[in-house]
Design a protein around this motif. Sequence first.
Motif, PDB file in Angstrom:
ATOM      1  N   GLU A  81      -3.734 -17.341-140.502  1.00  0.00           N
ATOM      2  CA  GLU A  81      -4.887 -16.474-140.235  1.00  0.00           C
ATOM      3  C   GLU A  81      -4.429 -15.032-140.014  1.00  0.00           C
ATOM      4  O   GLU A  81      -3.939 -14.686-138.946  1.00  0.00           O
ATOM      5  N   GLY A  82      -4.567 -14.198-141.014  1.00  0.00           N
ATOM      6  CA  GLY A  82      -4.308 -12.774-140.883  1.00  0.00           C
ATOM      7  C   GLY A  82      -2.854 -12.369-141.057  1.00  0.00           C
ATOM      8  O   GLY A  82      -1.943 -13.188-141.049  1.00  0.00           O
ATOM      9  N   ARG A  83      -2.636 -11.066-141.209  1.00  0.00           N
ATOM     10  CA  ARG A  83      -1.290 -10.514-141.322  1.00  0.00           C
ATOM     11  C   ARG A  83      -0.618 -10.525-139.954  1.00  0.00           C
ATOM     12  O   ARG A  83      -1.276 -10.548-138.923  1.00  0.00           O
ATOM     13  N   LEU A  84       0.714 -10.507-139.945  1.00  0.00           N
ATOM     14  CA  LEU A  84       1.441 -10.537-138.678  1.00  0.00           C
ATOM     15  C   LEU A  84       1.053  -9.362-137.795  1.00  0.00           C
ATOM     16  O   LEU A  84       0.906  -9.515-136.580  1.00  0.00           O
ATOM     17  N   ALA A  85       0.879  -8.195-138.390  1.00  0.00           N
ATOM     18  CA  ALA A  85       0.504  -7.021-137.594  1.00  0.00           C
ATOM     19  C   ALA A  85      -0.853  -7.231-136.930  1.00  0.00           C
ATOM     20  O   ALA A  85      -1.063  -6.846-135.776  1.00  0.00           O
ATOM     21  N   ASP A  86      -1.788  -7.846-137.649  1.00  0.00           N
ATOM     22  CA  ASP A  86      -3.112  -8.094-137.081  1.00  0.00           C
ATOM     23  C   ASP A  86      -3.051  -9.136-135.973  1.00  0.00           C
ATOM     24  O   ASP A  86      -3.711  -8.997-134.935  1.00  0.00           O
ATOM     25  N   VAL A  87      -2.272 -10.201-136.191  1.00  0.00           N
ATOM     26  CA  VAL A  87      -2.119 -11.231-135.163  1.00  0.00           C
ATOM     27  C   VAL A  87      -1.534 -10.615-133.897  1.00  0.00           C
ATOM     28  O   VAL A  87      -2.013 -10.861-132.784  1.00  0.00           O
ATOM     29  N   ALA A  88      -0.501  -9.794-134.045  1.00  0.00           N
ATOM     30  CA  ALA A  88       0.130  -9.150-132.896  1.00  0.00           C
ATOM     31  C   ALA A  88      -0.868  -8.289-132.134  1.00  0.00           C
ATOM     32  O   ALA A  88      -0.947  -8.344-130.897  1.00  0.00           O
ATOM     33  N   ALA A  89      -1.653  -7.487-132.858  1.00  0.00           N
ATOM     34  CA  ALA A  89      -2.611  -6.595-132.214  1.00  0.00           C
ATOM     35  C   ALA A  89      -3.717  -7.376-131.510  1.00  0.00           C
ATOM     36  O   ALA A  89      -4.084  -7.066-130.370  1.00  0.00           O
ATOM     37  N   GLU A  90      -4.228  -8.399-132.168  1.00  0.00           N
ATOM     38  CA  GLU A  90      -5.328  -9.172-131.595  1.00  0.00           C
ATOM     39  C   GLU A  90      -4.909  -9.952-130.358  1.00  0.00           C
ATOM     40  O   GLU A  90      -5.729 -10.230-129.484  1.00  0.00           O
ATOM     41  N   LEU A  91      -3.624 -10.303-130.271  1.00  0.00           N
ATOM     42  CA  LEU A  91      -3.147 -11.061-129.115  1.00  0.00           C
ATOM     43  C   LEU A  91      -2.596 -10.156-128.012  1.00  0.00           C
ATOM     44  O   LEU A  91      -2.107 -10.649-127.001  1.00  0.00           O
ATOM     45  N   GLY A  92      -2.682  -8.851-128.208  1.00  0.00           N
ATOM     46  CA  GLY A  92      -2.337  -7.929-127.140  1.00  0.00           C
ATOM     47  C   GLY A  92      -0.888  -7.498-127.071  1.00  0.00           C
ATOM     48  O   GLY A  92      -0.464  -6.904-126.075  1.00  0.00           O
TER      49      GLY A  92
END
Length: 272
Positions: free
Chosen positions: A232-243
């Motif tokens: 689900e999503g790019r690594l950068a997006d996962v990192a941002a969404e998880l804080g």
Amino acid sequence: MARAEDDVERAHLRDPADRTFSIARYVPPSELAGWIRRYWVPEWDVPDGDVAVQKVLQYPICLAITTPAYSRFAGPTRGLSVTELRGRAWGFGVMFTPAAGSLLLGGPVSALTDTWCGLDDVGALRGLTAEITALMAADPSDPEIHARCQEQLESRVASLGAPDEESLLVNALVETVESDPAVVSVGQLCERFGIGQRALQRLTARRLGLSPAWLIRRRRLHEAAGRLREREGRLADVAAELGYADQAHFSRYFRTTTGMTPAQFAGRFRDV
């Protein structure tokens, strides 16, 4: 006897290509849900000379596990729990609730953080090893035998009675962190439950053997593993969404804890 939903996959960093084991899971009776989260009963058959390594991002709880080779009561693991499966065997496991550990031990869970003791060294569970071993030896695949093992465990846990106010608070604290991704700081948790930060730290150290900040960090890792598994999503997006501060910070923390980069872990599921 109810089968449990398979809600532990995000904690179990299982290689989808590994076909050496299977796991049956069950939920406890409602009257003991304050003390027992679930049961898991793995069976494995690993070819001679091979080893199947199981890696788990544990929850903030104590576990009991009996196999033909050992029987243990394990405290919470702050890093990565690693188990090596060899040959053909079985296990009967119990995941307790966050509140149960200190009462079963008769003392602070911090004494068992990152380690374990013999199951029969826990007074409330003494004698359980022999009973489970004798039952499971007949047919470790039989759900009726699993149920009889559960009954033996439950007869002992029932002696704890109903959870008191503090036990309910401990369970509620952990459930809130695990289920509400909006909780990203210890301060928010303190505000949610009307408790000071030092009091919260003392409570979680005694009852969980962990810090409040660890609870939040581990929830984020569980979420990350779930996102990566589902691609689900790019690594950068996962990192941002998880804080996380950025993708590099997320990648370093994931690698340090699991031994794999996020990309390596996600790559396991690319062709599944």
